[in-house]
Design a protein around this motif. Structure first.
Motif, mmCIF file in Angstrom:
data_model
loop_
_atom_site.group_PDB
_atom_site.id
_atom_site.type_symbol
_atom_site.label_atom_id
_atom_site.label_comp_id
_atom_site.label_asym_id
_atom_site.label_seq_id
_atom_site.Cartn_x
_atom_site.Cartn_y
_atom_site.Cartn_z
ATOM 1 N N THR A 237 0.818 -1.220 0.000
ATOM 2 C CA THR A 237 0.000 0.000 0.000
ATOM 3 C C THR A 237 0.849 1.267 0.000
ATOM 4 N N ILE A 238 2.139 1.114 -0.326
ATOM 5 C CA ILE A 238 3.035 2.265 -0.411
ATOM 6 C C ILE A 238 3.222 2.606 -1.886
ATOM 7 N N ARG A 239 2.984 3.844 -2.220
ATOM 8 C CA ARG A 239 3.197 4.308 -3.598
ATOM 9 C C ARG A 239 4.524 5.061 -3.635
ATOM 10 N N TYR A 240 5.345 4.760 -4.627
ATOM 11 C CA TYR A 240 6.642 5.399 -4.823
ATOM 12 C C TYR A 240 6.563 6.231 -6.100
ATOM 13 N N VAL A 241 6.885 7.527 -5.994
ATOM 14 C CA VAL A 241 6.768 8.430 -7.136
ATOM 15 C C VAL A 241 8.039 9.252 -7.261
ATOM 16 N N ALA A 242 8.611 9.264 -8.471
ATOM 17 C CA ALA A 242 9.778 10.103 -8.745
ATOM 18 C C ALA A 242 9.295 11.487 -9.159
ATOM 19 N N VAL A 243 9.921 12.501 -8.555
ATOM 20 C CA VAL A 243 9.572 13.893 -8.846
ATOM 21 C C VAL A 243 10.860 14.656 -9.113
ATOM 22 N N ASP A 244 10.922 15.315 -10.251
ATOM 23 C CA ASP A 244 12.069 16.166 -10.559
ATOM 24 C C ASP A 244 11.904 17.441 -9.744
ATOM 25 N N ALA A 245 12.726 17.588 -8.737
ATOM 26 C CA ALA A 245 12.613 18.737 -7.833
ATOM 27 C C ALA A 245 13.465 19.916 -8.278
ATOM 28 N N GLY A 246 14.048 19.813 -9.466
ATOM 29 C CA GLY A 246 14.794 20.944 -10.004
ATOM 30 C C GLY A 246 13.887 22.122 -10.327
ATOM 31 N N ASP A 247 12.625 21.837 -10.562
ATOM 32 C CA ASP A 247 11.598 22.850 -10.824
ATOM 33 C C ASP A 247 10.600 22.782 -9.671
ATOM 34 N N TRP A 248 10.738 23.698 -8.731
ATOM 35 C CA TRP A 248 9.910 23.650 -7.520
ATOM 36 C C TRP A 248 8.427 23.711 -7.833
ATOM 37 N N GLU A 249 8.044 24.543 -8.775
ATOM 38 C CA GLU A 249 6.619 24.676 -9.081
ATOM 39 C C GLU A 249 6.047 23.331 -9.540
ATOM 40 N N ARG A 250 6.745 22.662 -10.444
ATOM 41 C CA ARG A 250 6.272 21.356 -10.920
ATOM 42 C C ARG A 250 6.295 20.323 -9.798
ATOM 43 N N ALA A 251 7.303 20.377 -8.948
ATOM 44 C CA ALA A 251 7.384 19.428 -7.833
ATOM 45 C C ALA A 251 6.238 19.647 -6.849
ATOM 46 N N LEU A 252 5.901 20.898 -6.596
ATOM 47 C CA LEU A 252 4.793 21.194 -5.681
ATOM 48 C C LEU A 252 3.452 20.797 -6.300
ATOM 49 N N LEU A 253 3.320 20.967 -7.601
ATOM 50 C CA LEU A 253 2.110 20.494 -8.287
ATOM 51 C C LEU A 253 2.001 18.976 -8.187
ATOM 52 N N ALA A 254 3.135 18.286 -8.258
ATOM 53 C CA ALA A 254 3.137 16.828 -8.101
ATOM 54 C C ALA A 254 2.688 16.436 -6.694
ATOM 55 N N LEU A 255 3.082 17.206 -5.698
ATOM 56 C CA LEU A 255 2.643 16.945 -4.321
ATOM 57 C C LEU A 255 1.128 17.064 -4.215
#
Length: 183
Positions: free
Chosen positions: A36-54
């Protein structure tokens, strides 16, 4: 691709071979067994996109009760611990702003994690050290339910710190370096 070259595989391996065996999170083993654990890769070089992913992950959890928790692996990006802490502060504010306070909370993990009152070499820091920078998105209701059935949950952090100090910095650092492909 080897786990060391794949941040998601390294994170999964970290949960299964570092966190669960050391009982750092007494509830992780159950969630690993339940898948029940989901693992997701997020490119955090772009904070706006990373926060949208959150926010997207919060929405996914809203829609998918079978997922108990999500590990957002922030790689590449946020390798510097101070940058990570700045990002974490923005991410926590965003959860509040989006109305998720009380529904989800963030636990923070970073390869160089260091508690404010600890020395960098203190083995207790390994309670929050991980192969890559990450945010652990937890359902508060699930956490409260698990804690209600766990004896003395307030003692978990102190127990972890004592056990990791007993294991020692060098052994823990070697184990984490192996997961990151540096050993």
């Amino acid at each position: 691709m080897s786990p060391a070259a794949d941040p998601l595989a390294a994170t999964r391996q970290w949960v299964e071979t570092f966190v669960v065996p050391r009982n750092i999170c007494p509830f992780a083993g159950r969630e690993v067994a339940r898948d029940t654990i989901r693992y997701v890769a997020v490119d955090a070089g772009d904070w706006e996109r990373a926060l949208l992913a959150l926010v997207a992950e919060c929405e996914r959890l809203d829609e998918t009760p079978a997922i108990e928790t999500t590990l957002l692996v922030l790689a590449p990006g946020l390798e510097a611990f101070e940058d990570y802490l700045d990002f974490l502060e923005v991410a926590e504010a965003l959860l509040v702003d989006q109305g998720y306070e009380g529904t989800y909370q963030l636990a923070s993990f970073h390869p160089d994690y260091c508690f404010a009152d600890a020395e960098p070499e203190d083995p207790a820091n390994f309670t929050n050290r991980s192969p890559s920078p990450m945010l652990h998105l937890l359902r508060e209701a699930g956490l409260e339910q698990a804690l209600a059935h766990y004896p003395d949950p307030e003692a978990i952090p102190e127990r972890n710190m004592a056990a990791l100090r007993e294991e020692g910095h060098d052994a823990l650092d070697t184990a984490l370096a192996r997961l990151r492909g540096q050993a």
